[in-house]
Enzyme design. Structure first.
Site, mmCIF file in Angstrom:
data_model
loop_
_atom_site.group_PDB
_atom_site.id
_atom_site.type_symbol
_atom_site.label_atom_id
_atom_site.label_comp_id
_atom_site.label_asym_id
_atom_site.label_seq_id
_atom_site.Cartn_x
_atom_site.Cartn_y
_atom_site.Cartn_z
ATOM 1 N N ASP A 42 12.213 -13.422 2.847
ATOM 2 C CA ASP A 42 12.098 -12.235 1.985
ATOM 3 C C ASP A 42 13.465 -11.989 1.358
ATOM 4 O OD1 ASP A 42 9.917 -9.605 1.997
ATOM 5 O OD2 ASP A 42 11.908 -9.309 1.115
ATOM 6 N N GLY A 86 6.021 -9.913 -3.797
ATOM 7 C CA GLY A 86 5.660 -9.260 -5.047
ATOM 8 C C GLY A 86 6.465 -7.998 -5.229
ATOM 9 N N ARG A 95 1.055 -2.109 -16.370
ATOM 10 C CA ARG A 95 0.424 -3.208 -15.628
ATOM 11 C C ARG A 95 0.993 -4.548 -16.106
ATOM 12 N NH1 ARG A 95 -3.289 -6.715 -16.798
ATOM 13 N NH2 ARG A 95 -3.427 -5.854 -18.888
ATOM 14 N N SER A 126 -0.143 -12.850 -3.642
ATOM 15 C CA SER A 126 0.364 -11.762 -4.487
ATOM 16 C C SER A 126 -0.576 -11.519 -5.669
ATOM 17 C CB SER A 126 1.751 -12.124 -5.025
ATOM 18 O OG SER A 126 2.539 -12.713 -4.019
ATOM 19 N N ASP A 130 -5.425 -14.294 -9.108
ATOM 20 C CA ASP A 130 -5.968 -15.390 -9.936
ATOM 21 C C ASP A 130 -4.974 -15.788 -11.023
ATOM 22 O OD1 ASP A 130 -8.821 -15.430 -8.824
ATOM 23 O OD2 ASP A 130 -8.593 -13.343 -9.402
ATOM 24 N N SER A 150 -5.780 -16.828 -2.563
ATOM 25 C CA SER A 150 -6.629 -16.315 -1.474
ATOM 26 C C SER A 150 -7.937 -15.762 -2.043
ATOM 27 C CB SER A 150 -5.903 -15.248 -0.668
ATOM 28 O OG SER A 150 -5.505 -14.186 -1.507
ATOM 29 N N ASP A 155 -12.639 -10.231 -0.021
ATOM 30 C CA ASP A 155 -13.764 -9.456 -0.571
ATOM 31 C C ASP A 155 -15.095 -9.927 0.040
ATOM 32 O OD1 ASP A 155 -12.134 -8.519 -3.374
ATOM 33 O OD2 ASP A 155 -11.618 -10.433 -2.483
ATOM 34 N N ARG A 158 -15.406 -8.372 3.346
ATOM 35 C CA ARG A 158 -15.816 -6.960 3.216
ATOM 36 C C ARG A 158 -17.324 -6.871 2.959
ATOM 37 N NH1 ARG A 158 -10.560 -5.621 -0.553
ATOM 38 N NH2 ARG A 158 -9.219 -4.917 1.134
ATOM 39 N N ARG A 160 -19.629 -9.092 3.776
ATOM 40 C CA ARG A 160 -20.364 -9.455 4.998
ATOM 41 C C ARG A 160 -20.373 -8.294 5.986
ATOM 42 N NH1 ARG A 160 -17.780 -14.741 7.143
ATOM 43 N NH2 ARG A 160 -19.365 -14.511 8.764
ATOM 44 N N HIS A 182 -10.565 -11.716 -8.227
ATOM 45 C CA HIS A 182 -10.273 -10.794 -7.113
ATOM 46 C C HIS A 182 -9.823 -9.502 -7.793
ATOM 47 C CE1 HIS A 182 -8.619 -8.986 -3.507
ATOM 48 N NE2 HIS A 182 -7.439 -8.927 -4.066
HETATM 49 N N1 LIG Z 1 -5.013 -11.326 -2.566
HETATM 50 C C1 LIG Z 1 -5.347 -10.353 -1.726
HETATM 51 O O1 LIG Z 1 -6.450 -10.329 -1.178
HETATM 52 C C2 LIG Z 1 -4.332 -9.279 -1.459
HETATM 53 C C3 LIG Z 1 -4.595 -8.242 -0.548
HETATM 54 C C4 LIG Z 1 -3.604 -7.288 -0.318
HETATM 55 C C5 LIG Z 1 -2.406 -7.343 -1.018
HETATM 56 N N2 LIG Z 1 -2.212 -8.344 -1.912
HETATM 57 C C6 LIG Z 1 -0.954 -8.468 -2.670
HETATM 58 O O2 LIG Z 1 0.030 -9.025 -1.813
HETATM 59 C C7 LIG Z 1 1.316 -8.660 -2.309
HETATM 60 C C8 LIG Z 1 2.160 -8.100 -1.167
HETATM 61 O O3 LIG Z 1 1.639 -6.862 -0.750
HETATM 62 P P1 LIG Z 1 2.437 -5.999 0.339
HETATM 63 O O4 LIG Z 1 1.613 -4.803 0.599
HETATM 64 O O5 LIG Z 1 2.855 -6.875 1.458
HETATM 65 O O6 LIG Z 1 3.720 -5.584 -0.529
HETATM 66 P P2 LIG Z 1 5.144 -5.194 0.060
HETATM 67 O O7 LIG Z 1 5.862 -4.492 -1.045
HETATM 68 O O8 LIG Z 1 4.998 -4.521 1.375
HETATM 69 O O9 LIG Z 1 5.847 -6.614 0.322
HETATM 70 C C9 LIG Z 1 6.249 -7.472 -0.707
HETATM 71 C C10 LIG Z 1 7.520 -8.133 -0.247
HETATM 72 O O10 LIG Z 1 7.876 -9.148 -1.183
HETATM 73 C C11 LIG Z 1 9.302 -9.223 -1.180
HETATM 74 N N3 LIG Z 1 9.766 -9.943 -2.356
HETATM 75 C C12 LIG Z 1 9.747 -9.552 -3.647
HETATM 76 N N4 LIG Z 1 10.272 -10.524 -4.428
HETATM 77 C C13 LIG Z 1 10.603 -11.553 -3.616
HETATM 78 C C14 LIG Z 1 11.160 -12.842 -3.836
HETATM 79 N N5 LIG Z 1 11.483 -13.263 -5.064
HETATM 80 N N6 LIG Z 1 11.352 -13.634 -2.766
HETATM 81 C C15 LIG Z 1 11.067 -13.215 -1.524
HETATM 82 N N7 LIG Z 1 10.525 -12.001 -1.255
HETATM 83 C C16 LIG Z 1 10.297 -11.187 -2.286
HETATM 84 C C17 LIG Z 1 9.735 -7.751 -1.135
HETATM 85 O O11 LIG Z 1 11.072 -7.617 -0.682
HETATM 86 C C18 LIG Z 1 8.722 -7.170 -0.148
HETATM 87 O O12 LIG Z 1 9.215 -7.156 1.177
HETATM 88 C C19 LIG Z 1 1.072 -7.648 -3.438
HETATM 89 O O13 LIG Z 1 1.140 -8.335 -4.669
HETATM 90 C C20 LIG Z 1 -0.345 -7.184 -3.163
HETATM 91 O O14 LIG Z 1 -0.976 -6.689 -4.325
HETATM 92 C C21 LIG Z 1 -3.128 -9.307 -2.138
#
Ligand SMILES: NC(=O)c1ccc[n+]([C@@H]2O[C@H](COP(=O)([O-])OP(=O)(O)OC[C@H]3O[C@@H](n4cnc5c(N)ncnc54)[C@H](O)[C@@H]3O)[C@@H](O)[C@H]2O)c1
Length: 322
Positions: A42, A86, A95, A126, A130, A150, A155, A158, A160, A182
């Site tokens: 991170d 992210g 957005r 993240s 998609d 992922s 979904d 959820r 199921r 997604h």
């Molecule tokens: N695909 C899915 O089903 C699903 C479900 C839930 C969340 N998400 C997504 O997952 C992502 C993370 O969510 P979260 O709640 O853990 O967010 P969060 O803010 O808690 O964690 C994100 C982490 O990424 C780190 N980060 C940012 N840029 C970075 C880089 N260049 N290198 C290394 N680390 C970096 C940040 O420091 C932070 O700790 C979000 O984009 C969220 O929308 C996806």
């Protein structure tokens, strides 16, 4: 069952992003016993150090696994790389601005992964998952099998769960898929939904669990779509179910399981769609997506899948560059 990792080789997973999703996934993965080594990376050094300290204190209670703070060098011998990094949306940020920022983050991480000649399969988590899967594929030029999103694995879980509760049937006996984006344009593939080997058209009259199954279906589908909004509204983030969904995908890869999962993958003519990443049933194994399963969809489902694809393609067009 074919095993990708030979005895003596490590099953190493790198998790990028130690936030809510990355740390919860690490916790669940450690408990699963699937990995020998987990490295977490991170850009927030204090956060990742704290998460790793907290996690390793659980080692007496986990199956044997090494958990450490990682660096890009860890990509060199990783079997799977799970990207949850992210940026969070800032007040006033659009957005599109957030999307540009997250696309830049994914490209920078992919650059590091490519710099280490990593042999691993990359799972993008993240959001928008998609779009970012597409960005990672185009930026890296890797074969589509090796970079997967992922997608709607969460979904579908959820869906199921809701069907299981509604019908009073063990969730493990409910086979059901959410397809497409997604996000808001995802949809339930009712034609592929089965309980006890029976399609829902046959199961609903047997079940007799509700008076108006058509209305119930609309409600269940809406609940799946709105789940993330509700959870984020209540607690600020979703993490437990997604952390487990990721363990399921990692398991399919590490064990070469040939599991049917609705991951996000690049379509290349399948379902009449091309040049877009979205979720359809795929066979996931040691090299990533081994096969895309082309099922016959109803007219309504085909239209929903095409609508999802159009929305995703239009979003990609908004990006400055790939
Ligand atoms: N695909 C899915 O089903 C699903 C479900 C839930 C969340 N998400 C997504 O997952 C992502 C993370 O969510 P979260 O709640 O853990 O967010 P969060 O803010 O808690 O964690 C994100 C982490 O990424 C780190 N980060 C940012 N840029 C970075 C880089 N260049 N290198 C290394 N680390 C970096 C940040 O420091 C932070 O700790 C979000 O984009 C969220 O929308 C996806």
């Amino acid at each position: 069952m074919k095993e990708k990792i030979q005895p003596g080789n490590k099953r190493k997973v790198v998790i990028v992003g130690a936030g809510a999703v990355g740390s919860t996934h690490c916790y669940a993965l450690a408990q699963s016993g699937l990995a020998d080594e987990i490295s977490i990376i991170d850009r927030n050094e204090d956060l990742v150090r704290g998460q790793v300290m907290d996690l390793v204190h659980g080692q007496p209670f986990f199956p044997t696994v090494s958990i450490k703070v990682g660096s890009p060098a860890d990509y060199a011998d990783a079997s799977v790389i799970v990207i949850t990094a992210g940026a969070a949306q800032k007040p006033g940020e659009t957005r599109l601005q957030l999307l540009q920022k997250n696309a830049a983050i994914i490209k920078s991480i992919m650059g590091d992964i490519m710099g280490q000649n990593s042999p691993g399969v990359v799972i993008i988590v993240s959001n928008p998952v998609d779009i970012l899967t597409y960005v990672a594929l185009k930026y890296s030029g890797w074969e589509r099998e090796r970079i997967i999103g992922s997608g709607t694995v969460l979904d579908s879980a959820r869906f199921r769960h809701l069907l299981s509760t509604h019908c009073g049937v063990d969730v493990h006996n409910v086979h059901a898929y959410i397809l497409g984006e997604h996000g808001d344009s995802e949809f339930a593939a009712w034609s592929m939904t089965h309980i006890a080997g029976m399609p829902m058209e046959k199961y609903c009259p047997v079940c007799q669990g509700c008076s108006d199954w058509q209305a119930e279906r609309v409600q269940i589908e809406r609940s799946v779509r709105d789940s993330a909004y509700h959870i984020i509204g209540y607690k600020g983030a979703t993490c437990f179910a997604v952390g487990l969904a990721l363990v399921r995908i990692v398991e399919a890869i590490l064990r070469g399981q040939n599991s049917v999962l609705t991951v996000s993958t690049l379509l290349n003519g399948e379902y009449g769609l091309s040049d877009v990443c979205l979720s359809v049933p795929c066979i996931v194994s040691d090299m990533g997506v081994r096969k895309i399963i082309e099922n016959e969809l109803t007219e309504r489902e085909s239209a929903s899948l095409s609508a999802s694809a159009s929305i995703l393609k239009n979003t990609v067009k908004e990006l400055d560059s790939l």
